[in-house]
Write a protein that holds these residues in place. Structure first.
Motif, short mmCIF file in Angstrom:
data_model
loop_
_atom_site.label_atom_id
_atom_site.label_comp_id
_atom_site.label_asym_id
_atom_site.label_seq_id
_atom_site.Cartn_x
_atom_site.Cartn_y
_atom_site.Cartn_z
N LYS A 64 0.85 -1.19 0.00
CA LYS A 64 0.00 0.00 0.00
C LYS A 64 0.89 1.24 0.00
CE LYS A 64 -3.56 -2.21 2.84
NZ LYS A 64 -4.19 -2.17 4.17
N PRO A 65 0.46 2.29 -0.68
CA PRO A 65 1.23 3.54 -0.63
C PRO A 65 1.13 4.20 0.75
CG PRO A 65 -0.77 3.81 -1.94
CD PRO A 65 -0.71 2.38 -1.55
N ARG A 132 3.91 7.79 -1.32
CA ARG A 132 2.49 7.96 -1.69
C ARG A 132 2.21 7.42 -3.08
NH1 ARG A 132 -0.19 10.82 2.07
NH2 ARG A 132 1.01 12.32 3.24
N SER A 133 3.21 7.45 -3.93
CA SER A 133 3.04 6.96 -5.29
C SER A 133 4.09 5.87 -5.55
CB SER A 133 3.21 8.11 -6.29
OG SER A 133 3.10 7.65 -7.60
N LEU A 134 3.64 4.62 -5.55
CA LEU A 134 4.56 3.52 -5.82
C LEU A 134 4.75 3.36 -7.33
CD1 LEU A 134 3.17 0.96 -3.24
CD2 LEU A 134 5.53 1.75 -3.34
N PRO A 135 5.95 3.01 -7.77
CA PRO A 135 6.15 2.79 -9.20
C PRO A 135 5.37 1.56 -9.67
CG PRO A 135 8.11 2.17 -7.97
CD PRO A 135 7.16 2.79 -6.99
N SER A 136 5.23 1.40 -10.96
CA SER A 136 4.48 0.26 -11.50
C SER A 136 5.18 -1.06 -11.20
CB SER A 136 4.27 0.43 -13.00
OG SER A 136 5.52 0.53 -13.66
N SER A 137 6.49 -1.05 -11.09
CA SER A 137 7.25 -2.24 -10.74
C SER A 137 8.15 -1.92 -9.55
CB SER A 137 8.11 -2.68 -11.93
OG SER A 137 8.93 -3.76 -11.59
N TYR A 138 8.08 -2.77 -8.52
CA TYR A 138 8.94 -2.58 -7.35
C TYR A 138 9.27 -3.92 -6.73
CZ TYR A 138 4.37 -2.66 -5.05
OH TYR A 138 3.10 -2.99 -4.65
#
Length: 180
Positions: A64-65, A132-138
């Motif tokens: 979760k962000p 708050r904003s997670l990248p599309s891949s992590y």
């Protein structure tokens, strides 16, 4: 483990079988499992492995962000002779393996020095706050951020776990329960 790499993890840096090893049940925290071993290498690569989130080849879990996550592992060093450099870093990286930072500019990681570990397993706990904003891949990356400086020495990691923290009181600390 398959070919010295934990299941659902991938090697980012360092050769599996030389620098990254399956330590076997004899060096595991729990003799029914296996432990990850980062071994000394005179070439001093900063060995690292990672598990991708939201992926069938990593973990299908997502984060979760803007959330506190607590991480726990059992760690030890191979001998009391390991007193020099060597640091384990556990953190979140993007698809390009760049360490993420939270909204306050803090790295989404924590470290443990190899010299600070005992020769028998002990609990290591750290916290990460997701941006708050997670990248599309992590990914969750486990690596040596400082190479082991003592020839013939290793560090061992077992029972790595990650859980969303629960705020124990408003404005207070976060907690989670881990085995061991």
């Amino acid at each position: 483990f398959t070919a010295n790499v934990p299941a659902n993890w991938s090697v980012l840096v360092g050769p599996a079988g030389t620098d990254i090893l399956s330590a076997g049940s004899g060096d595991a925290f729990d003799s029914t499992s296996d432990a990850l071993e980062f071994a000394y290498d005179a070439g001093t690569p900063l060995s690292s492995i990672a598990q991708t989130f939201n992926s069938s080849s990593g973990t299908t879990s997502t984060l979760k962000p803007n959330t506190v996550y607590l991480l726990s592992f059992q760690g030890k060093k191979s001998s009391s002779g390991l007193s020099g450099a060597g640091t384990i870093e556990i953190g979140l990286v993007d698809g390009s393996n760049t360490l993420l930072t939270d909204d306050a500019g803090n790295n989404c990681s924590f470290t443990q020095t190899a010299a600070g570990l005992a020769t028998s397993y002990g609990k290591v706990i750290g916290a990460i706050v997701t941006p708050r904003s997670l990248p599309s891949s992590y990914k969750l990356r486990v690596r040596l951020s400082v190479a082991i400086a003592d020839s013939g020495e290793s560090v061992f990691i077992d029972n790595l776990a990650m859980a969303e923290g629960t705020e124990l009181y408003t404005g207070g600390v976060y907690g989670a329960v881990f085995a061991g």
